[in-house]
Scaffold this motif. Structure first.
Motif, mmCIF file in Angstrom:
data_model
loop_
_atom_site.group_PDB
_atom_site.id
_atom_site.type_symbol
_atom_site.label_atom_id
_atom_site.label_comp_id
_atom_site.label_asym_id
_atom_site.label_seq_id
_atom_site.Cartn_x
_atom_site.Cartn_y
_atom_site.Cartn_z
ATOM 1 N N GLY A 119 -0.633 28.840 53.898
ATOM 2 C CA GLY A 119 -0.980 28.295 52.737
ATOM 3 C C GLY A 119 -1.042 26.467 52.617
ATOM 4 O O GLY A 119 -0.409 26.000 53.036
ATOM 5 N N ARG A 120 -1.613 26.273 51.538
ATOM 6 C CA ARG A 120 -2.014 25.057 51.363
ATOM 7 C C ARG A 120 -1.722 24.093 50.223
ATOM 8 O O ARG A 120 -1.395 23.046 49.769
ATOM 9 C CB ARG A 120 -3.566 24.808 51.841
ATOM 10 N N ASP A 121 -1.553 25.117 48.629
ATOM 11 C CA ASP A 121 -1.476 24.462 47.549
ATOM 12 C C ASP A 121 -0.151 25.686 47.321
ATOM 13 O O ASP A 121 0.486 26.432 47.165
ATOM 14 C CB ASP A 121 -2.343 25.271 46.690
ATOM 15 N N ARG A 122 0.859 24.477 47.342
ATOM 16 C CA ARG A 122 2.053 25.464 46.662
ATOM 17 C C ARG A 122 1.789 25.708 44.797
ATOM 18 O O ARG A 122 3.120 26.643 45.098
ATOM 19 C CB ARG A 122 3.425 24.400 46.792
ATOM 20 N N ARG A 123 1.061 25.670 44.263
ATOM 21 C CA ARG A 123 1.086 26.094 43.147
ATOM 22 C C ARG A 123 0.423 27.622 43.009
ATOM 23 O O ARG A 123 -0.843 27.503 43.799
ATOM 24 C CB ARG A 123 0.492 25.099 41.825
ATOM 25 N N VAL A 124 1.087 28.360 41.937
ATOM 26 C CA VAL A 124 0.829 29.423 42.467
ATOM 27 C C VAL A 124 0.380 30.010 41.189
ATOM 28 O O VAL A 124 1.097 29.657 39.733
ATOM 29 C CB VAL A 124 1.214 30.914 42.253
ATOM 30 N N PRO A 125 -1.175 30.337 40.144
ATOM 31 C CA PRO A 125 -0.929 30.163 39.118
ATOM 32 C C PRO A 125 -0.325 31.431 38.046
ATOM 33 O O PRO A 125 0.276 32.466 39.182
ATOM 34 C CB PRO A 125 -2.895 30.617 38.585
ATOM 35 N N ALA A 126 0.243 31.561 36.942
ATOM 36 C CA ALA A 126 0.918 33.259 36.395
ATOM 37 C C ALA A 126 0.277 33.130 34.870
ATOM 38 O O ALA A 126 -0.500 32.106 34.319
ATOM 39 C CB ALA A 126 2.307 32.094 35.985
ATOM 40 N N TYR A 127 0.624 34.206 34.444
ATOM 41 C CA TYR A 127 0.595 34.759 33.635
ATOM 42 C C TYR A 127 2.154 35.239 32.606
ATOM 43 O O TYR A 127 2.642 35.586 34.016
ATOM 44 C CB TYR A 127 -0.565 35.521 33.232
ATOM 45 N N ALA A 128 1.863 35.288 31.611
ATOM 46 C CA ALA A 128 2.923 35.814 30.892
ATOM 47 C C ALA A 128 3.087 37.263 31.079
ATOM 48 O O ALA A 128 2.332 37.872 30.485
ATOM 49 C CB ALA A 128 3.481 35.025 29.330
ATOM 50 N N SER A 129 4.465 37.922 31.271
ATOM 51 C CA SER A 129 4.743 39.303 30.837
ATOM 52 C C SER A 129 5.705 39.707 30.495
ATOM 53 O O SER A 129 7.266 40.137 31.167
ATOM 54 C CB SER A 129 4.204 39.797 31.942
ATOM 55 N N GLY A 130 6.295 39.824 29.764
ATOM 56 C CA GLY A 130 7.745 39.696 28.423
ATOM 57 C C GLY A 130 8.057 41.109 29.075
ATOM 58 O O GLY A 130 9.410 41.495 27.925
ATOM 59 N N LEU A 131 7.409 42.313 28.487
ATOM 60 C CA LEU A 131 7.896 43.741 28.610
ATOM 61 C C LEU A 131 8.250 43.587 27.132
ATOM 62 O O LEU A 131 9.106 44.493 27.321
ATOM 63 C CB LEU A 131 9.545 44.229 29.371
ATOM 64 N N ASP A 132 7.735 43.429 26.414
ATOM 65 C CA ASP A 132 7.923 43.221 25.047
ATOM 66 C C ASP A 132 7.397 43.819 23.851
ATOM 67 O O ASP A 132 7.165 44.101 22.627
ATOM 68 C CB ASP A 132 7.393 41.775 24.587
ATOM 69 N N ILE A 133 6.976 45.511 24.063
ATOM 70 C CA ILE A 133 6.861 46.259 23.074
ATOM 71 C C ILE A 133 7.964 46.763 21.819
ATOM 72 O O ILE A 133 7.770 46.958 20.853
ATOM 73 C CB ILE A 133 6.131 47.439 23.977
ATOM 74 N N GLY A 134 9.331 46.540 22.110
ATOM 75 C CA GLY A 134 10.530 47.153 21.509
ATOM 76 C C GLY A 134 10.259 45.215 20.442
ATOM 77 O O GLY A 134 11.469 45.523 19.666
ATOM 78 N N LEU A 135 9.980 43.699 20.134
ATOM 79 C CA LEU A 135 10.103 43.582 20.183
ATOM 80 C C LEU A 135 9.565 43.164 18.592
ATOM 81 O O LEU A 135 8.341 43.753 18.330
ATOM 82 C CB LEU A 135 9.665 41.499 20.614
ATOM 83 N N SER A 136 10.091 42.424 17.185
ATOM 84 C CA SER A 136 9.729 42.552 16.319
ATOM 85 C C SER A 136 8.105 41.416 15.743
ATOM 86 O O SER A 136 8.159 40.491 16.797
ATOM 87 C CB SER A 136 10.450 41.816 14.623
ATOM 88 N N ASP A 137 8.072 40.728 14.888
ATOM 89 C CA ASP A 137 6.232 39.975 15.514
ATOM 90 C C ASP A 137 7.164 39.237 15.378
ATOM 91 O O ASP A 137 6.564 37.903 16.284
ATOM 92 C CB ASP A 137 5.784 40.305 14.298
ATOM 93 N N ASP A 138 7.080 38.681 14.878
ATOM 94 C CA ASP A 138 8.317 37.250 14.929
ATOM 95 C C ASP A 138 9.404 36.949 16.653
ATOM 96 O O ASP A 138 9.293 35.808 16.632
ATOM 97 C CB ASP A 138 9.759 37.248 14.040
ATOM 98 N N ASP A 139 9.467 37.282 16.722
ATOM 99 C CA ASP A 139 10.571 37.931 17.700
ATOM 100 C C ASP A 139 9.120 37.216 19.337
ATOM 101 O O ASP A 139 9.060 37.039 20.347
ATOM 102 C CB ASP A 139 11.607 38.807 18.424
ATOM 103 N N LEU A 140 8.154 38.434 19.048
ATOM 104 C CA LEU A 140 7.216 38.271 19.878
ATOM 105 C C LEU A 140 6.780 36.948 19.893
ATOM 106 O O LEU A 140 6.217 36.359 21.080
ATOM 107 C CB LEU A 140 6.205 39.161 19.659
ATOM 108 N N ALA A 141 6.331 35.992 19.018
ATOM 109 C CA ALA A 141 5.894 34.849 18.211
ATOM 110 C C ALA A 141 7.167 33.997 19.361
ATOM 111 O O ALA A 141 6.170 33.006 19.846
ATOM 112 C CB ALA A 141 5.769 34.515 17.227
ATOM 113 N N LYS A 142 8.315 33.975 18.948
ATOM 114 C CA LYS A 142 8.921 32.873 19.128
ATOM 115 C C LYS A 142 9.183 33.437 21.539
ATOM 116 O O LYS A 142 9.195 32.334 22.476
ATOM 117 C CB LYS A 142 11.099 33.541 19.295
ATOM 118 N N ALA A 143 9.010 34.556 22.126
ATOM 119 C CA ALA A 143 9.274 34.575 22.999
ATOM 120 C C ALA A 143 7.520 34.506 23.793
ATOM 121 O O ALA A 143 7.757 33.347 25.064
ATOM 122 C CB ALA A 143 9.338 36.444 23.650
#
Length: 377
Positions: A119-143
């Motif tokens: 590897g040359r670049d130590r930076r690995v692009p990421a996306y958020a994945s909160g396993l979040d189906i059980g959250l309320s709308d407020d908690d989802l926005a916070k997460a």
């Protein structure tokens, strides 16, 4: 250098909130993470994260061998699993041992694994994945606000049960990420975790696509259904992503031959050698590869060395109990450190205090497929 022994530990990930998907929710937000330590006669110990079911059998394939012969030992383990097959948790055990061997190899070379792999670049692009189906709308926005503070501008939500609920949640996260990004359009993905039939998948996604732009839909139908995945792929605008639950390179072949996948995924528990081979296979089909997993450290290092890495999954922002990892999360990326090997430090005392043993999946949790999955209207 020779492999002399192994040890197993079991730690936990404490999410501090409910987690789950279309198959179920764990209200306590606690998941189990097995750890395998592989020892050598030169005092170097490698760390593997994944299953340790059947580890005695698999360790017999590598005991006394030079751990630096990693890919040959990976195939040796597959041969030892020949009659019973290497599906399921046993494939995770092979992956954990394989990851530990790569860790040893890089430590012996006094290099971080990402550099050893080319590897040359130590930076690995990421996306958020909160396993979040059980959250309320407020908690989802916070997460997702917490993810956005680390610079993430793409998110994968769990869904697939109710289309209007999915639309509301995806729109909410889009607004959170758009605001954090100064108006920049975020990437949105939906993970159905194999809960739909073919036609359900097409109807559900096309309805969402009336108002939303989805980057991909993940596991819309069963993992092995090459024809069904192709039906979905042709029926929606979103890309189709799958592969995290396939256990072996040979299982990808029919899906690729059917033109059923746009984003090729592999799970962290499958190991580094498996990821490198899947990435090469995907590259031969001009397809991107994307690692999946709660703490995909090994695949993050490997991702820096393949030309078709797209983006890697970031689940919890904190490491599991008793583990320290030498990487940061900033500007929307994992930033790998310079520690030799994987850069994982295991605090055995902290894990021992937990007294956690692996157990069966909880009936209410996402590990058990619901009786009516794929049979809803």
């Amino acid at each position: 250098m020779r492999i002399t022994g192994y040890r197993t530990l079991t730690t936990i990930q404490e999410w501090g909130r409910p987690i789950g998907d279309a198959n179920g929710v764990l209200d306590d937000g606690v998941t189990v993470l097995p750890v395998v330590l592989v020892d050598t006669d030169e005092g170097i110990t490698g760390v593997g994260l994944g299953s340790h079911i059947g580890v005695e059998t698999m360790f017999a394939a590598i005991e006394g061998e030079d751990p630096r012969s990693v890919t040959a030992l990976y195939d040796r383990m597959l041969r030892h699993a020949f009659k019973a097959g290497h599906n399921g948790a046993l494939f995770g055990t092979i992956g954990a041992l394989d990851t530990a061997l790569w860790d040893i190899k890089a430590q012996a070379a006094d290099e971080p694994l990402w550099r050893l792999l080319g590897g040359r670049d130590r930076r690995v692009p990421a996306y958020a994945s909160g396993l979040d189906i059980g959250l309320s709308d407020d908690d989802l926005a916070k997460a997702h606000g917490a993810y956005a503070e680390r610079g993430l501008r793409a998110a994968k939500l769990k869904g697939g049960i109710d289309v209007e609920r999915d639309r509301t949640r995806l729109t909410l996260v889009r607004e959170v990420l758009t605001e954090a990004g100064g108006g920049m359009r975020p990437g949105l993905m939906l993970d159905a975790n194999e809960t739909w039939s073919r036609k359900q998948a097409v109807r559900h996604v096309r309805e969402l696509e009336r108002t939303l732009d989805l980057a991909w839909v993940e596991e819309p139908v069963r993992r092995w259904d090459a024809e069904g995945l192709a039906v979905v792929q042709r029926g929606v605008r979103a890309a189709v992503a799958t592969g995290e639950n396939l256990t072996g390179l040979e299982q990808f072949r029919p899906l690729l031959q059917a033109g059923a996948i746009d984003i090729v995924q592999t799970s962290a528990v499958g190991g580094i050698t498996h990821f490198l081979r899947v990435a090469a296979l995907a590259h031969a089909h001009d397809l991107p590869v994307s690692p999946i997993g709660n703490i995909p450290v090994g695949l993050l290092h490997a991702a820096t060395a393949v030309p078709n890495h797209l983006v890697s999954e970031l689940q919890d922002l904190r490491p599991p109990v008793g583990l320290k990892v030498d990487h940061a999360i900033e500007d929307g990326s994992f930033v790998l450190g310079d520690s030799p090997g994987l850069g994982i430090t295991v605090f055995k005392g902290a894990i021992a205090e937990l007294g956690v043993l692996p157990g069966p999946a909880k009936p209410e949790g996402p590990g058990i497929r619901p009786e009516r999955a794929g049979l809803r209207w």
